[in-house]
Motif scaffolding. Sequence first.
Motif, PDB file in Angstrom:
ATOM      1  N   GLU A  16       0.814  -1.217   0.000  1.00 31.80           N
ATOM      2  CA  GLU A  16       0.000   0.000   0.000  1.00 31.80           C
ATOM      3  C   GLU A  16       0.852   1.274   0.000  1.00 31.80           C
ATOM      4  N   HIS A  50       1.991   3.818  -1.864  1.00 35.15           N
ATOM      5  CA  HIS A  50       1.633   4.294  -3.207  1.00 35.15           C
ATOM      6  C   HIS A  50       2.773   5.043  -3.889  1.00 35.15           C
ATOM      7  N   GLU A  59      -0.234  -2.500 -16.062  1.00 33.61           N
ATOM      8  CA  GLU A  59      -0.728  -3.403 -15.016  1.00 33.61           C
ATOM      9  C   GLU A  59      -0.624  -2.744 -13.642  1.00 33.61           C
ATOM     10  N   ASP A  61      -3.199   0.147 -13.420  1.00 35.91           N
ATOM     11  CA  ASP A  61      -4.574  -0.342 -13.239  1.00 35.91           C
ATOM     12  C   ASP A  61      -4.837  -0.697 -11.778  1.00 35.91           C
ATOM     13  N   TYR A  62      -3.847  -1.298 -11.115  1.00 33.44           N
ATOM     14  CA  TYR A  62      -4.001  -1.620  -9.693  1.00 33.44           C
ATOM     15  C   TYR A  62      -4.083  -0.337  -8.873  1.00 33.44           C
ATOM     16  N   ILE A  89      -5.040   2.676  -9.742  1.00 31.87           N
ATOM     17  CA  ILE A  89      -6.254   3.458  -9.956  1.00 31.87           C
ATOM     18  C   ILE A  89      -7.440   2.824  -9.251  1.00 31.87           C
ATOM     19  N   LYS A  90      -7.365   1.512  -8.991  1.00 27.89           N
ATOM     20  CA  LYS A  90      -8.441   0.834  -8.265  1.00 27.89           C
ATOM     21  C   LYS A  90      -8.368   1.106  -6.765  1.00 27.89           C
ATOM     22  N   VAL A  91      -7.155   1.052  -6.220  1.00 24.14           N
ATOM     23  CA  VAL A  91      -7.027   1.155  -4.763  1.00 24.14           C
ATOM     24  C   VAL A  91      -6.856   2.603  -4.284  1.00 24.14           C
ATOM     25  N   PRO A 141      -7.603   5.933  -6.353  1.00 20.32           N
ATOM     26  CA  PRO A 141      -7.867   6.836  -7.488  1.00 20.32           C
ATOM     27  C   PRO A 141      -7.702   8.315  -7.157  1.00 20.32           C
TER      28      PRO A 141
END
Length: 413
Positions: free
Chosen positions: A56, A58, A79, A82-83, A85-87, A89
């Motif tokens: 986590e 970031h 890849e 994408d992860y 932007i999900k956790v 944004p």
Amino acid sequence: MKIKLLLCSILLLPVLGFSQKINTDSLYFKARDLYFKSKFAEAEQLAKQGIEAAPEYHDIRILLIRTELAQNKLDAANEQFDYLIKVAPDYPDVPMLGVQVAQRNHNQVQALQYVNQYLEDHPNDKDMRLKKVNILMELGEKKEARYLIADIWKRNKITEHEQRVLIDAYKRSGANEIGAYYNLNTFSDDYGTDHGNWSTYSLEYQFSIGQNVFVPRFNYADRAVRGDGSQFEIDAYPVFSDRFYAFANVGVSGADIYPEFRGSLSLFYTIFKTWELEGGFRYINFNKPIWSEVIGVGKYAGHYLIRAKAFLGPNQNGKLAQNYQLLNRLYFKNIDDYIFLNLAKGISPDQQDLILQTQNNQNLDIYSATFGARKIIGNRHIIEASIGYFYEDITDERSGNQINFNLGYRIRF
């Protein structure tokens, strides 16, 4: 004994967690240092270790994505993004990174979405606003790009390099315009009392195809005792890259006061961010061909554009015709508004009326100074005006003075 071990474990947990945080922070700063030294592969490995220890974290994942982009590992970067932007944004650096990732994927629409998201929280961020200009130009949203360029010019403090970038983009945004011009040349009595004044009327239409601008133009001239006539010409400004563009002109006429055919080409290339080099030629056929080469250099300095230019040729009877010009333009708060001063020695082949005066005698000279201004009223109406003074050798024994007035109106739509 078991109770003592349990108590020790409980007491050591914060220390172990703090140690892990220290280690991941250390990995992050080491990886970032390697990234800025362009050691992308080494930075990538440390960033991956950091993510394994703290998924986590970031900032270290963002750094990993940047290292992968730098190595053209686009699939891996996608890849990871994408992860992210999900956790997270709404994490501060995500929109800025999203612009970079989207552009690497040639998805300008998505890049624009991330730019707008970032600008919601940072509306005056100059770098992101400049990036938005480029994206809008790529998407063909030239009208919106023009408004944004004008707003950046007013609101943001820009460097000399950014000034050149904005002016070039503003030219390439190519709004449709119709322009009408009136030019008056008055002559001193040295030219003869029956010489008369010269008047030229011009009507032009500016339009663009992509980022290339075209300006067809119709000219009608009254040269008093020399007669009158018309000419059709077209200017073109093809753009090859953000550093390389050209100017081209072709003109034709059946009138005696205009050349049968004229052609011009200049290539412009930017070096050192704020310097612009020019090289090209001019061709005029007034019953016989007249060739001239052109070289020039320009510099953006503050809100000034300073340009020096030389026309060399034709060469007749062992004498080379030479024209030297110095242009100084000062832009104001509105990018459409400026004043200029042009100083020149000799006759330029772009001065169709005067070039014939010296083609048979290269010893004849002319000195000139022209001052002018351009002002936009509202967003559509543009007024242009200039006044010039010319001191000219009429013959080897006689000289004269000219005063030139030019007034123009353009409407943008």
